[in-house]
Write an enzyme that holds these catalytic residues in place. Structure first.
Site, short mmCIF file in Angstrom:
data_model
loop_
_atom_site.label_atom_id
_atom_site.label_comp_id
_atom_site.label_asym_id
_atom_site.label_seq_id
_atom_site.Cartn_x
_atom_site.Cartn_y
_atom_site.Cartn_z
N LYS A 41 -51.25 25.16 11.94
CA LYS A 41 -52.20 24.10 12.31
C LYS A 41 -52.16 23.85 13.81
O LYS A 41 -51.12 23.98 14.45
CB LYS A 41 -51.83 22.82 11.56
CG LYS A 41 -52.80 21.66 11.77
CD LYS A 41 -52.38 20.43 10.99
CE LYS A 41 -51.28 19.67 11.66
NZ LYS A 41 -51.71 18.99 12.91
N LYS A 46 -46.84 26.21 17.69
CA LYS A 46 -46.83 27.69 17.63
C LYS A 46 -46.40 28.31 18.95
O LYS A 46 -45.66 29.30 18.95
CB LYS A 46 -48.23 28.21 17.27
CG LYS A 46 -48.66 27.90 15.86
CD LYS A 46 -50.05 28.44 15.58
CE LYS A 46 -51.08 27.89 16.53
NZ LYS A 46 -51.18 26.43 16.51
N LYS A 72 -57.10 28.06 25.55
CA LYS A 72 -56.30 27.10 26.32
C LYS A 72 -55.29 27.84 27.21
O LYS A 72 -54.76 27.27 28.16
CB LYS A 72 -55.60 26.16 25.34
CG LYS A 72 -55.03 24.91 25.95
CD LYS A 72 -54.86 23.82 24.89
CE LYS A 72 -53.60 23.95 24.09
NZ LYS A 72 -53.51 24.73 22.93
N ASP A 159 -55.46 26.57 13.34
CA ASP A 159 -55.61 26.96 11.94
C ASP A 159 -57.00 27.53 11.70
O ASP A 159 -57.51 27.51 10.58
CB ASP A 159 -55.37 25.76 11.02
CG ASP A 159 -56.17 24.53 11.41
OD1 ASP A 159 -56.88 24.60 12.43
OD2 ASP A 159 -56.10 23.52 10.71
#
Length: 299
Positions: A41, A46, A72, A159
């Site tokens: 998510k 991550k 990003k 996600d």
């Protein structure tokens, strides 16, 4: 009749029934490196997970490349201490003539020798992330970086389970899912598992396991794992040192020694060692969204 040397059209079924995604060039393969794709998510950690796992691999003597797959482009900033130019930035600078690029235009050395690449992304609403992933791998192959690489870690956007950001699954040996002990994270994990299984029908990727992150308890993760056939490979509690490491633009392996730091480092080193040893693919049966909604309970 068509020309004898004409390339056959790609079979759309290779990317899942009804797939409309950008297909990667089947001739562009990473090679001998073990490849891991990290999903979860949005905001679950991550990039923190990927960067610390990459350093753990390097501490075990592996030559590592980490590829950030998020517009990003902040996957590798704790490794490089800055936001490095992306592959798309570099391609734009040479008017999309990739033959004019040098390796050091888009690959940067980070902590403990981890080689860092940020794929970047197309301008919002104008393109597909799958194209960006494909171009990144193609450039790395053309510059022969992957020939000397033991491990590749893909850190993949949120996600999102659209075809573009499922593209790393076409290269990966194992996909790892980062989750927390809450409804939204587990809901996303279930959908990501479904996407991985769709790819596994036609590619070598398999689900490796779950990384429980930012969670003191794992009761709901454990309950869900047992129901669908997943397995937790590492557990990172909600440690303040992890938050502080991000503010310091550092991995956990660069923080001052403390019981918290050593706990987190050991989790990553044990995870890296387990992945290098090889994990049996999991037989997972995700739930339908409505069934999962009824299944999860936090009273």
């Amino acid at each position: 009749m068509g020309r004898a040397d004409a390339k056959p059209k790609a079979d759309p079924r290779l990317d899942g029934e009804g797939s409309l995604q950008v297909q990667l060039d089947p001739d562009v393969k990473i090679g001998k490196a073990q490849v891991f794709a990290v999903y979860g998510k949005g905001g679950i950690g991550k990039s923190t997970t990927s960067s610390n796992l990459s350093v753990a691999f390097s501490k075990l003597g592996q030559r590592v490349v980490q590829i950030g797959c998020d517009p990003k482009h902040d996957s590798t900033f704790t490794l490089t201490k800055r936001l490095v130019p992306t592959v798309i930035d570099s391609l734009e600078s040479v008017d999309f003539h990739p033959e004019e690029l040098r390796l050091d235009d888009f690959v940067y050395e980070g902590t403990n020798g981890v080689m860092c690449v940020e794929a970047g992304g197309p301008p919002a609403g104008t393109g597909c992330g799958g194209y960006v992933v494909g171009q990144t791998v193609k450039l790395l192959k053309q510059h022969h970086l992957l020939e000397d690489t033991d491990v590749v870690v893909f850190d993949v956007l949120g996600d999102v389970v659209c075809g573009g950001f499922a593209a790393p699954l076409q290269h990966a040996d194992r996909a790892l899912i980062v989750t927390a002990n809450d409804f939204d994270s587990i809901f996303a994990m279930n959908r990501i598992a479904t996407a991985i299984l769709a790819k596994a029908k036609n590619y070598k990727v398999r689900i490796g396991g779950v990384i429980a992150n930012r969670s003191a308890e794992t009761d709901q993760i454990d309950r869900f794992n047992e129901a669908v056939g997943l397995k937790t490979m590492a557990h990172l509690p909600n440690l303040d040192v992890i938050r502080r490491s991000r503010l310091r633009k550092a991995t956990l392996f660069e923080m001052e020694p403390s019981p918290e730091v050593e706990l987190a480092q050991q989790q990553y080193l044990q995870l890296a060692a387990a992945l290098l040893d090889g994990t049996d693919p999991l037989e997972v049966k995700p739930m339908r969204d409505r069934d999962l909604f009824d299944f999860l309970g936090f009273d």
